[in-house]
Enzyme design. Structure first.
Site, PDB file in Angstrom:
ATOM      1  N   GLN A  47       7.745  41.840  32.430  1.00  0.00           N
ATOM      2  CA  GLN A  47       9.098  42.211  32.837  1.00  0.00           C
ATOM      3  C   GLN A  47       9.571  43.557  32.297  1.00  0.00           C
ATOM      4  O   GLN A  47      10.522  44.122  32.807  1.00  0.00           O
ATOM      5  CB  GLN A  47      10.074  41.098  32.420  1.00  0.00           C
ATOM      6  N   ARG A 104      11.664  38.393  20.112  1.00  0.00           N
ATOM      7  CA  ARG A 104      10.696  37.578  20.848  1.00  0.00           C
ATOM      8  C   ARG A 104      10.121  38.402  21.993  1.00  0.00           C
ATOM      9  O   ARG A 104      10.864  38.881  22.835  1.00  0.00           O
ATOM     10  CB  ARG A 104      11.382  36.314  21.381  1.00  0.00           C
ATOM     11  N   ASN A 194       5.164  30.178  27.449  1.00  0.00           N
ATOM     12  CA  ASN A 194       6.545  30.159  27.879  1.00  0.00           C
ATOM     13  C   ASN A 194       6.671  29.262  29.112  1.00  0.00           C
ATOM     14  O   ASN A 194       5.987  29.478  30.102  1.00  0.00           O
ATOM     15  CB  ASN A 194       7.008  31.573  28.255  1.00  0.00           C
ATOM     16  N   GLU A 195       7.506  28.257  29.039  1.00  0.00           N
ATOM     17  CA  GLU A 195       7.915  27.443  30.196  1.00  0.00           C
ATOM     18  C   GLU A 195       6.779  26.949  31.087  1.00  0.00           C
ATOM     19  O   GLU A 195       6.725  27.275  32.276  1.00  0.00           O
ATOM     20  CB  GLU A 195       8.889  28.256  31.067  1.00  0.00           C
ATOM     21  N   ASN A 335      14.464  27.451  26.425  1.00  0.00           N
ATOM     22  CA  ASN A 335      15.181  28.464  27.192  1.00  0.00           C
ATOM     23  C   ASN A 335      16.288  27.730  27.940  1.00  0.00           C
ATOM     24  O   ASN A 335      16.010  26.910  28.812  1.00  0.00           O
ATOM     25  CB  ASN A 335      14.246  29.158  28.178  1.00  0.00           C
ATOM     26  N   TYR A 337      19.921  27.879  30.053  1.00  0.00           N
ATOM     27  CA  TYR A 337      20.837  28.732  30.804  1.00  0.00           C
ATOM     28  C   TYR A 337      21.979  27.976  31.473  1.00  0.00           C
ATOM     29  O   TYR A 337      23.005  28.570  31.781  1.00  0.00           O
ATOM     30  CB  TYR A 337      20.074  29.495  31.902  1.00  0.00           C
ATOM     31  N   GLU A 408      15.733  31.520  24.574  1.00  0.00           N
ATOM     32  CA  GLU A 408      16.419  32.337  25.591  1.00  0.00           C
ATOM     33  C   GLU A 408      17.767  31.717  25.909  1.00  0.00           C
ATOM     34  O   GLU A 408      17.888  30.503  26.025  1.00  0.00           O
ATOM     35  CB  GLU A 408      15.625  32.412  26.921  1.00  0.00           C
ATOM     36  N   GLU A 464      13.242  40.903  36.968  1.00  0.00           N
ATOM     37  CA  GLU A 464      13.535  39.464  36.931  1.00  0.00           C
ATOM     38  C   GLU A 464      12.732  38.712  37.990  1.00  0.00           C
ATOM     39  O   GLU A 464      13.270  38.107  38.918  1.00  0.00           O
ATOM     40  CB  GLU A 464      15.043  39.215  37.096  1.00  0.00           C
ATOM     41  N   TRP A 465      11.418  38.768  37.856  1.00  0.00           N
ATOM     42  CA  TRP A 465      10.514  38.007  38.729  1.00  0.00           C
ATOM     43  C   TRP A 465      10.857  38.215  40.209  1.00  0.00           C
ATOM     44  O   TRP A 465      10.967  39.351  40.630  1.00  0.00           O
ATOM     45  CB  TRP A 465      10.505  36.524  38.314  1.00  0.00           C
ATOM     46  N   PHE A 473      20.274  41.218  33.139  1.00  0.00           N
ATOM     47  CA  PHE A 473      20.497  40.286  32.021  1.00  0.00           C
ATOM     48  C   PHE A 473      20.678  41.012  30.685  1.00  0.00           C
ATOM     49  O   PHE A 473      20.851  40.366  29.664  1.00  0.00           O
ATOM     50  CB  PHE A 473      19.265  39.379  31.864  1.00  0.00           C
TER      51      PHE A 473
END
Ligand SMILES: *[C@@H]1O[C@H](CO)[C@@H](O)[C@H](O)[C@H]1NC(C)=O
Ligand SMILES: *[C@@H]1O[C@H](CO)[C@@H](O)[C@H](O)[C@H]1NC(C)=O
Ligand SMILES: *[C@@H]1O[C@H](CO)[C@@H](O)[C@H](O)[C@H]1NC(C)=O
Length: 529
Positions: A47, A104, A194-195, A335, A337, A408, A464-465, A473
């Site tokens: 990213q 991170r 991650n995730e 993470n 949100y 996150e 952002e993907w 962000f």
């Protein structure tokens, strides 16, 4: 009259402090968090780095995917991203000026081991992260490293199907070992993945992340099986983690003194009604999204909620895998949100969640047309600060108060060039967002949860993907024409939050810069600055 004048003078001369008192008496303060609490910012390699074919790096799954027309909004990609690869010194300086004590970030697999175990280590790739780590330590910032954040060398994806195949386990273990070996003398916080739940959901249920697998009716893909593949992908990620963590503990942990965890994507789910079936649906949503990853790592098997609905479809762990996986994390990374409502449902191809793989739970941000919280630039991401406290309560209970890091948390804003100064740079909404979530986190800690850190997503506006650069962000605005970083109001707020009353040591004595004089790296002699 005389008295009135005096009152007037009192108010005029004391106005600034009165205002501070009135507006900030209830403000969240760093002093509400334990000693040694990590406050940082978070990013990931694809990213921000750019330099997608420089210094020996090869193509990753995301390099390839983002170049397929129609996959990313406005046809954007991470070829340049925010050019962190060349601007890391400036970016670390930004973090230093914020006053964070942790950062991170993730390591690009295709930079360090461009061909996985079918080729050799790329020294330039290894060196790039050495420089980052050394530079962070010089500034008193703890590196908090994600080994794999959604990206994998394309050769491994192409060669055997990436995480769909058990062959990936050996590749991941080699990559993780390479990281421990090269960076473990200085990195004390590791997360392997991650995730995994989002990697599986977006890549293999919905088919909107690489490799773009799904089965109609979920989306229009050329390959995939949305009921079966996500289970295999998470299974291989869990075993890859377990094997890497096993080696870390056997060979490195004692000597290096670090800890290792996994980061899971974690929304909170509220029952849409008071009915029993919806309350069960909310708890199924938590199990099918979060416990799917964490139960095996901590309890040694997939959640009973999943076995009940998916039965024989659940992949099995061998006795040796089980031995390695149970208890294989030292901490949980989340993470977080948003929160969503959960409603019990029967099978429907078009309703989000009403499939076996999602536990037959319809999830939505609205009840009777009223959103669960303020909307943001991403659909289904609502501002619900109380959800963080509830999520942490859930994890505390289910996992016996395992240490948690909030890896996150952040607010997205739509890129609107005409609103750059008024809204994007003056991002008061982002400040309110973080204040709200931090207050909720402090409340969970007061109730006894063992939370040890909080990372703002993100340091910078970035790729952002699938949203490309259309969503922002960052605490710092990035002008994508010049790649200049411009501080937003939120960066100033974070700086003042971090400096306020923060440097109180055990005796209550306030020091001005707490972490910044800490840990000077042994390798500092090699620094370029
Ligand atoms: C699905 O994809 C195929 C092949 O790419 C394409 O021909 C077809 O029009 C698509 N269908 C829909 C509904 O988008
Ligand atoms: C959830 O909905 C399904 C389908 O309508 C139904 O069969 C099931 O009994 C419901 N679950 C509960 C706990 O009521
Ligand atoms: C920033 O926005 C807030 C409202 O969100 C407004 O009150 C304030 O005046 C703005 N500040 C600047 C410098 O534009």
């Amino acid at each position: 009259m005389e008295i009135n004048n005096q009152i007037q003078i009192f108010f005029l001369t004391n106005l600034p402090s009165l205002l501070v008192f009135l507006c900030c008496a209830e403000e969240i303060s760093r002093a509400e968090f334990p000693d040694g609490f990590l406050f940082g910012t978070a990013t990931s390699a694809y990213q921000i780095e750019g330099a997608f074919l420089e210094d020996g790096k090869t193509l990753s799954n995301w390099d390839v995917f983002s170049h397929i027309p129609g996959k990313i909004e406005r046809g954007e990609n991470g070829d340049v991203a925010v050019d962190h690869y060349h601007r890391y010194l400036e970016d670390i300086e930004l973090m230093h000026s914020l006053g964070v004590n942790a950062y991170r970030f993730s390591i690009s697999w295709a930079r360090v081991l461009p061909r996985g175990r079918f080729g050799s280590i790329n020294p330039a790739g290894v060196e790039f992260y050495n420089k980052i780590i050394d530079c962070l330590l010089l500034k008193g910032i703890e590196p908090f490293v994600t080994i794999s954040h959604h990206d994998i060398p394309q050769e491994l994806e192409h060669g055997y199907g990436g995480f769909l195949s058990p062959l990936v386990q050996d590749d991941f273990v080699l990559f993780a070992k390479t990281c421990f070996e090269n960076y473990g003398d200085r990195v004390k916080y590791w997360t392997t993945f991650n995730e995994p739940n989002i990697y599986a959901d977006m890549g293999y249920i919905r088919g909107v992340y690489p490799p773009g697998h799904c089965l109609e009716p979920y989306h229009n893909c050329s390959a995939g099986n949305s009921e079966r593949e996500p289970l295999l992908v998470v299974h291989n990620m869990l075993i890859s983690h377990a094997k890497a963590a096993y080696i870390y503990r056997e060979r490195y942990q004692l000597k290096q003194g670090g800890s290792i965890g996994v980061v899971v994507h974690a929304f909170m789910y509220e029952p849409i009604s008071d009915q029993e079936c919806d309350r069960e649906a909310a708890s199924r949503a938590l199990a099918f999204n979060i416990a799917w990853v964490l139960d095996p790592l901590l309890n040694g098997d997939y959640p009973p909620e999943m076995y009940r609905l998916l039965g024989e479809n659940m992949p099995k762990f061998s006795p040796d895998e089980l031995k390695k996986i149970k208890g294989s994390i030292d901490f949980i990374g989340i993470n977080h949100y948003s929160s969503l409502y959960a409603e019990n449902c029967s099978y429907s191809p078009s309703k989000l969640g009403c499939q076996a793989i999602k536990g037959f739970v319809y999830t939505t941000g609205e009840r009777d047309g009223v959103p669960i919280g303020e909307e943001t630039a991403i659909p289904r991401f609502y501002v619900v600060p109380s959800g963080l406290e509830k999520l942490i309560d859930y994890l505390k209970t289910r996992y016996n108060n395992k240490p948690i890091f909030v890896t996150e948390n952040g607010l997205s804003q739509m890129d609107q060039p005409e609103e750059r100064n008024r809204v994007l740079l003056n991002d008061t909404k982002r400040v309110e967002y973080h204040k709200g979530y931090l207050a909720s986190l402090a409340q969970a800690i007061r109730k006894g949860a063992d939370v040890r850190g909080y990372f703002v997503w993100s340091l910078l506006d970035n790729f952002e993907w699938t949203n490309g650069y259309s969503i922002r962000f960052g605490l710092y605005y990035v002008d994508y024409k010049t790649l200049c970083r411009i501080p937003k109001f939120s960066s100033k707020w974070y700086t003042s939050f971090l400096s306020y009353n923060s440097q109180r040591n055990r005796n209550g004595i306030i020091r001005r810069s707490p972490m910044n004089s800490a840990v000077i790296s042994l390798k500092a002699g090699k620094m370029e600055i």
